[in-house]
Design a protein around this motif. Structure first.
Motif, short mmCIF file in Angstrom:
data_model
loop_
_atom_site.label_atom_id
_atom_site.label_comp_id
_atom_site.label_asym_id
_atom_site.label_seq_id
_atom_site.Cartn_x
_atom_site.Cartn_y
_atom_site.Cartn_z
N SER A 1 8.71 4.94 3.41
CA SER A 1 7.24 4.87 3.38
C SER A 1 6.63 5.97 4.25
O SER A 1 5.67 6.63 3.86
CB SER A 1 6.76 3.50 3.86
N ASP B 1 3.02 5.08 -8.57
CA ASP B 1 2.74 6.21 -7.70
C ASP B 1 3.72 7.37 -7.95
O ASP B 1 3.33 8.54 -7.93
CB ASP B 1 2.84 5.79 -6.23
N ALA C 1 2.59 9.12 -11.09
CA ALA C 1 1.39 9.93 -10.87
C ALA C 1 1.73 11.22 -10.12
O ALA C 1 1.25 12.31 -10.48
CB ALA C 1 0.36 9.12 -10.09
N THR C 2 2.58 11.11 -9.10
CA THR C 2 2.95 12.29 -8.32
C THR C 2 3.83 13.24 -9.14
O THR C 2 3.65 14.46 -9.11
CB THR C 2 3.69 11.87 -7.04
N SER D 1 7.99 13.62 -2.53
CA SER D 1 7.11 12.46 -2.57
C SER D 1 7.41 11.62 -3.81
O SER D 1 7.45 10.38 -3.75
CB SER D 1 5.64 12.90 -2.58
N THR D 2 7.64 12.28 -4.93
CA THR D 2 8.02 11.56 -6.15
C THR D 2 9.32 10.79 -5.94
O THR D 2 9.45 9.62 -6.31
CB THR D 2 8.17 12.54 -7.32
N LYS E 1 8.83 7.74 -3.48
CA LYS E 1 8.09 6.64 -4.12
C LYS E 1 8.94 5.93 -5.17
O LYS E 1 8.87 4.71 -5.31
CB LYS E 1 6.79 7.19 -4.73
N ASP F 1 2.91 13.47 1.31
CA ASP F 1 1.56 13.44 0.75
C ASP F 1 0.58 14.20 1.65
O ASP F 1 -0.38 14.81 1.17
CB ASP F 1 1.09 11.99 0.57
N ARG G 1 7.77 2.11 -5.93
CA ARG G 1 6.36 2.35 -6.20
C ARG G 1 6.27 3.23 -7.44
O ARG G 1 5.92 4.40 -7.38
CB ARG G 1 5.68 2.99 -4.99
#
Length: 288
Positions: free
Chosen positions: A66, A104, A107-108, A92-93, A96, A73, A101
């Motif tokens: 996390s 998320d 989206a990333t 980040s991808t 997550k 991010d 997640r």
């Protein structure tokens, strides 16, 4: 760890830079016991991008996914369109995805693909998007939108990055998702068949035969067509479905059951060349 998990993690290490990860090993030694504490001691998110990025890597090594995602991010937010931002979007991808997640991660990952579709890590980012959809596929009794999305995402891996190390698994995930979509049609078709709504059931089984011929549902779909058409008294179609089933899967228990059903009425499998089922049978033979 599963094969997929191993591939994902190994690639994440390569993207991150192994030498950087190893350089923080000493810092991590004293922090492994408490996964809820940010080992970078809440450093300001306005720090230089390379500092934030390395803090993200340190948190990954400590198991603080996390916090790692937050650092990556922050790089993207504070230093957009930089090389550090590009690398941070991939990481980040990854974090997550590992956190579960999935929305998320998608989206990333999609943001990465929109910005850097031809980069060296694009195949990996797209693969992570596909995996995030695949992880959300539900049982055939539920909505299969994530199966559709898995196919779309993984097909992009296959089409745009045919030489990548992810193609084989992407194709496996596509096959699984197609099996799920076919299974959903079968589940609905059986529902109608049990209620003797034969036309409605035939429509569902036909979708499987014509749209998903190379799935694990095809044998039952043909057998259910035999059953439904026979119950309606449309014997030529019942015979054709049995003939196609027997020609392609002669050792199948579904074929044995279909053959026995026809025999009860003094019939046997016989193909009507003008039937839609016969045309679909040619697709089975060609593998298209």
């Amino acid at each position: 760890m599963s094969h997929v998990g191993s591939v994902v993690v190994k690639k994440a290490v390569r993207v991150a830079g192994l030498c950087v990860l190893m350089s923080v090993a000493g810092v991590l030694a004293s922090c492994q016991s408490d996964p809820d504490i940010d080992i970078t001691k809440l450093a300001a998110e306005t720090d230089p991008p390379e500092v934030l990025y390395n803090q993200g890597l340190a948190n990954i090594k400590a198991g603080n996914m996390s916090e790692a995602a937050r650092k990556f991010d922050a790089v993207d937010a504070q230093h957009p369109f930089s090389e550090w931002s590009r690398k941070s979007l991939v990481m980040s991808t990854f974090t997550k995805y590992r956190l579960g997640r999935y929305a998320d991660a998608i989206a990333t990952g999609n943001r990465y693909m929109n910005l850097y579709p031809k980069s060296e890590d694009a195949a990996y980012a797209q693969y992570l998007v596909g995996l995030s959809y695949w992880k959300q596929i539900s049982s055939v009794t539920q909505d299969q939108k994530n199966s559709v999305k898995t196919i779309e995402a993984m097909q992009r891996v296959v089409d745009e990055f045919p030489n990548s190390e992810y193609v084989d698994d992407a194709q496996a995930k596509i096959r699984f998702a197609r099996d799920q979509l076919a299974g959903k049609e079968m589940q609905v078709g059986r529902y109608y068949l049990e209620r003797k709504e034969y036309l409605a059931s035939i429509q569902r089984f036909r979708v499987v035969v014509e749209r998903y011929p190379n799935t694990n549902q095809i044998e039952e779909a043909l057998a259910r067509l035999v059953e439904a058409y026979y119950a309606m008294g449309v014997v030529q179609e019942a015979q054709t479905a049995a003939a196609v089933l027997g020609h392609n899967y002669p050792d199948s228990q579904w074929y044995a059951d279909s053959y026995q059903l026809l025999q009860k009425g003094g019939l046997e499998p016989r193909e009507n060349a003008g039937s839609w089922i016969a045309r679909a049978g040619k697709q089975l033979l060609t593998g298209s």
